[in-house]
Motif scaffolding. Structure first.
Motif, PDB file in Angstrom:
ATOM      1  N   LEU A 270      -6.542  35.437  -3.386  1.00  0.00           N
ATOM      2  CA  LEU A 270      -6.700  35.980  -2.031  1.00  0.00           C
ATOM      3  C   LEU A 270      -8.079  35.649  -1.462  1.00  0.00           C
ATOM      4  N   ILE A 271      -9.109  35.768  -2.276  1.00  0.00           N
ATOM      5  CA  ILE A 271     -10.466  35.460  -1.806  1.00  0.00           C
ATOM      6  C   ILE A 271     -10.594  33.980  -1.467  1.00  0.00           C
ATOM      7  N   ALA A 272     -10.084  33.114  -2.346  1.00  0.00           N
ATOM      8  CA  ALA A 272     -10.161  31.668  -2.091  1.00  0.00           C
ATOM      9  C   ALA A 272      -9.400  31.297  -0.825  1.00  0.00           C
ATOM     10  N   GLY A 273      -8.210  31.867  -0.636  1.00  0.00           N
ATOM     11  CA  GLY A 273      -7.438  31.584   0.569  1.00  0.00           C
ATOM     12  C   GLY A 273      -8.128  32.086   1.825  1.00  0.00           C
ATOM     13  N   ALA A 274      -8.708  33.278   1.749  1.00  0.00           N
ATOM     14  CA  ALA A 274      -9.410  33.845   2.908  1.00  0.00           C
ATOM     15  C   ALA A 274     -10.637  33.012   3.275  1.00  0.00           C
ATOM     16  N   ILE A 275     -11.376  32.561   2.269  1.00  0.00           N
ATOM     17  CA  ILE A 275     -12.545  31.715   2.556  1.00  0.00           C
ATOM     18  C   ILE A 275     -12.104  30.414   3.211  1.00  0.00           C
ATOM     19  N   GLY A 276     -10.989  29.852   2.748  1.00  0.00           N
ATOM     20  CA  GLY A 276     -10.475  28.626   3.357  1.00  0.00           C
ATOM     21  C   GLY A 276     -10.093  28.819   4.814  1.00  0.00           C
TER      22      GLY A 276
ATOM     23  N   ILE B 193     -11.242  31.169   6.876  1.00  0.00           N
ATOM     24  CA  ILE B 193     -12.482  31.388   7.637  1.00  0.00           C
ATOM     25  C   ILE B 193     -13.217  30.071   7.835  1.00  0.00           C
ATOM     26  N   ALA B 194     -13.304  29.258   6.775  1.00  0.00           N
ATOM     27  CA  ALA B 194     -14.026  27.981   6.855  1.00  0.00           C
ATOM     28  C   ALA B 194     -13.383  27.027   7.849  1.00  0.00           C
ATOM     29  N   SER B 195     -12.078  27.129   8.027  1.00  0.00           N
ATOM     30  CA  SER B 195     -11.401  26.212   8.952  1.00  0.00           C
ATOM     31  C   SER B 195     -11.838  26.434  10.399  1.00  0.00           C
ATOM     32  N   THR B 196     -12.363  27.606  10.697  1.00  0.00           N
ATOM     33  CA  THR B 196     -12.799  27.902  12.070  1.00  0.00           C
ATOM     34  C   THR B 196     -14.295  27.683  12.275  1.00  0.00           C
ATOM     35  N   GLN B 197     -15.021  27.414  11.190  1.00  0.00           N
ATOM     36  CA  GLN B 197     -16.474  27.262  11.265  1.00  0.00           C
ATOM     37  C   GLN B 197     -16.864  25.800  11.443  1.00  0.00           C
ATOM     38  N   THR B 198     -18.085  25.576  11.922  1.00  0.00           N
ATOM     39  CA  THR B 198     -18.598  24.218  12.100  1.00  0.00           C
ATOM     40  C   THR B 198     -18.945  23.607  10.756  1.00  0.00           C
TER      41      THR B 198
ATOM     42  N   ALA C 120     -12.064  18.521  10.477  1.00  0.00           N
ATOM     43  CA  ALA C 120     -12.592  17.679   9.410  1.00  0.00           C
ATOM     44  C   ALA C 120     -11.573  17.495   8.287  1.00  0.00           C
ATOM     45  N   VAL C 121     -10.861  18.573   7.940  1.00  0.00           N
ATOM     46  CA  VAL C 121      -9.818  18.547   6.908  1.00  0.00           C
ATOM     47  C   VAL C 121      -8.573  19.206   7.506  1.00  0.00           C
ATOM     48  N   PRO C 122      -7.670  18.413   8.093  1.00  0.00           N
ATOM     49  CA  PRO C 122      -6.520  18.990   8.802  1.00  0.00           C
ATOM     50  C   PRO C 122      -5.610  19.882   7.958  1.00  0.00           C
ATOM     51  N   VAL C 123      -5.560  19.669   6.636  1.00  0.00           N
ATOM     52  CA  VAL C 123      -4.684  20.493   5.796  1.00  0.00           C
ATOM     53  C   VAL C 123      -5.331  21.814   5.387  1.00  0.00           C
ATOM     54  N   LEU C 124      -6.573  22.034   5.776  1.00  0.00           N
ATOM     55  CA  LEU C 124      -7.306  23.217   5.315  1.00  0.00           C
ATOM     56  C   LEU C 124      -6.637  24.523   5.736  1.00  0.00           C
ATOM     57  N   THR C 125      -6.314  24.665   6.999  1.00  0.00           N
ATOM     58  CA  THR C 125      -5.730  25.929   7.470  1.00  0.00           C
ATOM     59  C   THR C 125      -4.366  26.215   6.845  1.00  0.00           C
TER      60      THR C 125
ATOM     61  N   LEU D 172      -3.694  29.250   4.091  1.00  0.00           N
ATOM     62  CA  LEU D 172      -2.707  30.311   4.334  1.00  0.00           C
ATOM     63  C   LEU D 172      -1.684  30.367   3.204  1.00  0.00           C
ATOM     64  N   ALA D 173      -1.316  29.198   2.684  1.00  0.00           N
ATOM     65  CA  ALA D 173      -0.394  29.165   1.541  1.00  0.00           C
ATOM     66  C   ALA D 173      -1.026  29.812   0.312  1.00  0.00           C
ATOM     67  N   ALA D 174      -2.323  29.591   0.107  1.00  0.00           N
ATOM     68  CA  ALA D 174      -3.022  30.226  -1.025  1.00  0.00           C
ATOM     69  C   ALA D 174      -3.045  31.745  -0.864  1.00  0.00           C
ATOM     70  N   LEU D 175      -3.248  32.204   0.371  1.00  0.00           N
ATOM     71  CA  LEU D 175      -3.188  33.654   0.623  1.00  0.00           C
ATOM     72  C   LEU D 175      -1.801  34.203   0.295  1.00  0.00           C
ATOM     73  N   ALA D 176      -0.772  33.492   0.719  1.00  0.00           N
ATOM     74  CA  ALA D 176       0.598  33.934   0.445  1.00  0.00           C
ATOM     75  C   ALA D 176       0.880  33.925  -1.056  1.00  0.00           C
TER      76      ALA D 176
END
Length: 195
Positions: free
Chosen positions: A13-19, A21-26, A47-52, A56-60
């Motif tokens: 859950l933490i790894a997915g949430a960081i991903g 959040i990071a997808s929206t940051q510069t 920068a990494v289109p598959v990130l979001t 989300l899949a990691a969160l799920a």
């Protein structure tokens, strides 16, 4: 091994949430050689289109891992490793090589110029923010949680915990006399205590 399940779920859950959040940051600040020295901020999702979607899949996966049975634990562990590898490799490419292609979508949106060579000719300089490194670290955590799941999933406690089981399921108190509360419990299960 209740802590094993909690540890794996929390780490995913933490790894997915960081991903997410990071997808929206510069991730990258791009300075264009257009006379005005315009600076553009490239978010992680560009920068990494598959990130979001993969975050989300990691969160799920993390959320579902808390309730699935033994077979799906192994499936989710393998999926966690695949997600971590895909996002991790693409993030490492941005972090180590900072390819112009990672900035192409943002530059094209700002200038209307497309094509890798045309965008590369517009870029004067690139500078990374800490977010790619944070995301790569999150993918390492996700991979570790997935491997931990594969190694320990067999020992996790299955099903409802003991405090939520009825006395019949728990095999309890067969030697004790049948009282009014037991009769109500029988009715709740659909048994007729008068029969």
């Amino acid at each position: 091994m209740r802590r094993g399940r909690s540890t794996a779920v929390l780490a995913m859950l933490i790894a997915g949430a960081i991903g997410v959040i990071a997808s929206t940051q510069t991730w990258i600040d791009v300075t264009l050689d257009d006379g005005a020295q315009q600076t553009l901020a490239v978010p992680g999702a560009d920068a990494v289109p598959v990130l979001t979607p993969l975050s989300l899949a990691a969160l799920a996966l993390g959320a579902a891992l808390s309730i699935v049975g033994p077979v799906l634990r192994y499936v989710f562990g393998v999926l966690g490793i695949l997600i971590a590898a895909l996002v991790g490799i693409q993030t490492a490419q941005v972090l180590l090589a900072t390819p112009v292609s990672a900035t192409a979508a943002t530059v094209t949106e700002a200038t209307g110029i497309s094509g890798t060579d045309a965008v590369a000719s517009l870029v004067a300089s690139l500078s990374l923010t800490p977010w790619p490194a944070v995301t790569l670290l999150a993918q390492v955590v996700l991979a570790a949680a997935a491997v931990f799941t594969l190694v320990t999933a067999r020992r996790w406690v299955s099903g409802a915990s003991r405090k939520y089981r009825t006395s019949a399921e728990a095999g309890g108190d067969a030697g004790r006399p049948h009282d009014a509360i037991d009769s109500w419990d029988d009715l709740s299960r659909g048994d007729d205590p008068t029969a």
